[in-house]
Design a protein around this motif. Structure first.
Motif, PDB file in Angstrom:
ATOM      1  N   SER A 214      17.073  40.470 -46.855  1.00 19.58           N
ATOM      2  CA  SER A 214      16.245  40.226 -48.030  1.00 19.58           C
ATOM      3  C   SER A 214      14.772  40.444 -47.694  1.00 19.58           C
ATOM      4  CB  SER A 214      16.470  38.798 -48.533  1.00 19.58           C
ATOM      5  OG  SER A 214      15.691  38.526 -49.672  1.00 19.58           O
ATOM      6  N   ALA A 215      13.946  40.370 -48.724  1.00 24.50           N
ATOM      7  CA  ALA A 215      12.490  40.462 -48.539  1.00 24.50           C
ATOM      8  C   ALA A 215      11.817  39.520 -49.514  1.00 24.50           C
ATOM      9  CB  ALA A 215      11.987  41.884 -48.754  1.00 24.50           C
ATOM     10  N   TYR A 216      10.770  38.887 -49.055  1.00 22.44           N
ATOM     11  CA  TYR A 216       9.950  38.034 -49.913  1.00 22.44           C
ATOM     12  C   TYR A 216       8.542  38.613 -49.967  1.00 22.44           C
ATOM     13  CZ  TYR A 216       7.130  34.202 -51.646  1.00 22.44           C
ATOM     14  OH  TYR A 216       6.247  33.454 -52.383  1.00 22.44           O
ATOM     15  N   ILE A 217       8.077  38.924 -51.175  1.00 24.09           N
ATOM     16  CA  ILE A 217       6.758  39.540 -51.347  1.00 24.09           C
ATOM     17  C   ILE A 217       5.705  38.463 -51.538  1.00 24.09           C
ATOM     18  CG2 ILE A 217       5.358  41.142 -52.701  1.00 24.09           C
ATOM     19  CD1 ILE A 217       7.899  42.486 -53.640  1.00 24.09           C
ATOM     20  N   THR A 218       4.742  38.394 -50.627  1.00 22.82           N
ATOM     21  CA  THR A 218       3.598  37.516 -50.846  1.00 22.82           C
ATOM     22  C   THR A 218       2.604  38.227 -51.744  1.00 22.82           C
ATOM     23  OG1 THR A 218       1.782  36.312 -49.810  1.00 22.82           O
ATOM     24  CG2 THR A 218       2.480  38.319 -48.711  1.00 22.82           C
ATOM     25  N   HIS A 219       2.014  37.490 -52.659  1.00 20.51           N
ATOM     26  CA  HIS A 219       1.120  38.105 -53.630  1.00 20.51           C
ATOM     27  C   HIS A 219      -0.319  38.179 -53.145  1.00 20.51           C
ATOM     28  CE1 HIS A 219       4.320  38.261 -56.559  1.00 20.51           C
ATOM     29  NE2 HIS A 219       4.591  36.975 -56.317  1.00 20.51           N
ATOM     30  N   ASN A 220      -0.563  37.717 -51.937  1.00 24.26           N
ATOM     31  CA  ASN A 220      -1.916  37.768 -51.384  1.00 24.26           C
ATOM     32  C   ASN A 220      -1.892  38.622 -50.122  1.00 24.26           C
ATOM     33  OD1 ASN A 220      -4.488  37.395 -50.386  1.00 24.26           O
ATOM     34  ND2 ASN A 220      -4.487  35.179 -50.630  1.00 24.26           N
ATOM     35  N   PHE A 221      -2.208  39.894 -50.287  1.00 25.45           N
ATOM     36  CA  PHE A 221      -2.175  40.817 -49.145  1.00 25.45           C
ATOM     37  C   PHE A 221      -3.132  40.395 -48.048  1.00 25.45           C
ATOM     38  CE2 PHE A 221      -4.104  44.575 -47.092  1.00 25.45           C
ATOM     39  CZ  PHE A 221      -2.987  45.023 -46.396  1.00 25.45           C
TER      40      PHE A 221
END
Length: 459
Positions: A214-221
């Motif tokens: 799986s992958a979890y996208i953080t919204h703060n690059f």
């Protein structure tokens, strides 16, 4: 609740930093970057933190201390090899292991928590922390399948034209099922140009075994920034600085110019305090409500009371009471204490001195190794002569005393309660209570002598 473990990768030397200091010990907001990582990951209730050390191992251990266990990676043979060094401590454990890099100090505990929660809810054997990069150049790309699952990670140099358009990147932080992680690590090969064992290869191995990745996208690059050189170090410092300042502003502190105000992560500031530009607050400094600090003041490990004003001044390891005025251009050296309603004026230096309430040293004085009572006025140019070249001695000025301008108090000496010292005096003996002490040469006037001097100059 699932058992949770953390592995922190901190073995690299960081040659691109071009520094004698090991990379993960370079400070961000006054704290080694790896300490930021340890502090944040420790906040998500992990059962064990293991830090993989290599270059500068003893220095890294010294800074982190008891917050982590340590394993030495004697040879730096890649990230997969680094994690494998923790096998002896983790191979028999059941649960989730999060692997983080010691050079990513900006990732917050909230992001770590969200990553772990996502991983455990998804039932995945591995979860990658990803981000959408404004400019993904140089990053490994996350390639997803039609079902939006992770298909593979493609390194930038290996990506085709279509894959290079992908802006979701691998941040280098992962969650794994602990047992699956160490079983897969034993299958990782070093058959590559660098001859190293890479942790991302575990992802491919698990996929080939039909496991969920799986992958979890953080919204703060910005959080995912890795520090590899001084340019990135400066960028991380800026981001951390603004993050800290924003937290204080949301708590009721006025920061006039956040871009030019530097506050350490352990500093505490009360509501309705005003921080002016150019101010630097470090260490465990505590500032109570309604104070005013700056512009251009530096406080290190200081306590500042309610309603106190500190302008263009420097203080360290000192206590400043309520409604005190300090500065401009004052210097409070360690072990100084200024009582309530006191005043330390321009070009005054205070060192290892206890100044009680309502006492004033208004300008151009040095007061060192002294005990000063309450309601004392110390005139301009006063010096406590505390050092004979070998030993330091104490000056005591008792309550309600008045020290005239340009006085020298030769320690050890005591000025009794309510006494006066005449301007220009050099005091070498104790002054009794309620006395006037005059210790200066008698004035002599030679009338007409100035004319003789002027005539000699003309000749």
């Amino acid at each position: 609740m699932t058992n949770r473990y953390a592995v922190v990768l901190a073995a690299g030397q960081g040659t691109r930093m071009k520094s004698k200091l090991y990379k993960v010990l370079h400070p961000i907001a006054g704290r080694p970057m790896v300490q930021h990582v340890i502090d944040q990951i420790s906040s998500v209730n992990v059962d064990k933190v293991i830090t993989i050390v290599g270059f500068g191992a003893e220095d890294v251990k010294k800074h982190i201390g008891a917050k982590s266990e340590f394993v030495l990676q004697e040879e730096q043979l890649g990230t997969g090899h680094a994690v494998l060094q923790a096998e002896a401590l983790l191979k028999d454990k059941e649960g989730t292991t999060i692997v983080v890099c010691g050079d990513t100090p900006l990732i917050t505990k909230e992001t770590y928590q969200s990553l772990i929660d996502h991983h455990e809810k998804s039932g995945a054997k591995a979860t990658i922390l990803t981000a959408k990069a404004p400019n993904p150049f140089g990053y490994g790309r996350i390639i997803r399948n039609e079902a939006n699952g992770v298909e593979r990670i493609v390194e930038h140099k290996d990506a085709n034209d279509k894959e290079l358009l992908v802006d979701e990147i691998n941040t280098g932080t992962y969650c794994f099922d602990n047992q699956a992680l160490f079983q897969a690590l034993k299958q990782v090969s070093n058959n590559n140009a660098q001859g190293e064992y890479y942790l991302p290869d575990v992802i491919e191995i698990l996929q080939q075994q039909g496991e969920i990745v799986s992958a979890y996208i953080t919204h703060n690059f910005d959080e995912t920034l890795g520090i590899n050189d001084r340019v990135a170090l400066a960028e991380a410092e800026k981001i951390m600085k603004l993050r800290i300042n924003e937290r204080h502003m949301k708590n009721g502190v006025t920061i006039v110019d956040p871009e030019h105000t530097y506050i350490g992560p352990d500093v505490k500031i009360g509501a309705d305090t005003i921080i002016h530009p150019g101010t630097i607050l470090k260490g465990e400094t505590v500032i109570e409500e309604e104070a005013e600090i700056g512009p251009y003041s530096e406080l290190i490990n200081c306590y500042v009371g309610k309603g106190t004003i500190v302008k263009q001044s420097v203080a360290s390891d000192s206590k400043i009471g309520n409604h005190v005025k300090v500065g401009p251009y004052a210097h409070l050296r360690p072990e100084s204490s200024i009582g309530n309603n006191g005043k330390i004026g321009n070009f005054v230096e205070i060192k290892k001195t206890d100044l009680k309430e309502n006492s004033k040293v208004s300008h151009l004085s040095y007061i060192g190794d002294a005990h000063v009572g309450s309601n004392v006025n110390i005139g301009c140019g006063t010096i406590t002569v505390n050092y004979d070249g070998k030993h330091k001695y104490v000056t005591t000025i008792e309550d309600d005393s008045f020290i005239g301008c340009n006085s020298n108090l030769i320690a050890p000496v005591t000025i009794g309660r309510g006494s006066y010292v005449a301007a220009g005096s050099t005091i070498t003996k104790d002054v009794p209570e309620d006395s006037l002490s005059v210790a200066r040469a008698r004035q002599t006037n030679k009338e007409g002598y100035a004319s003789k001097i002027k005539k000699q100059k003309k000749d």
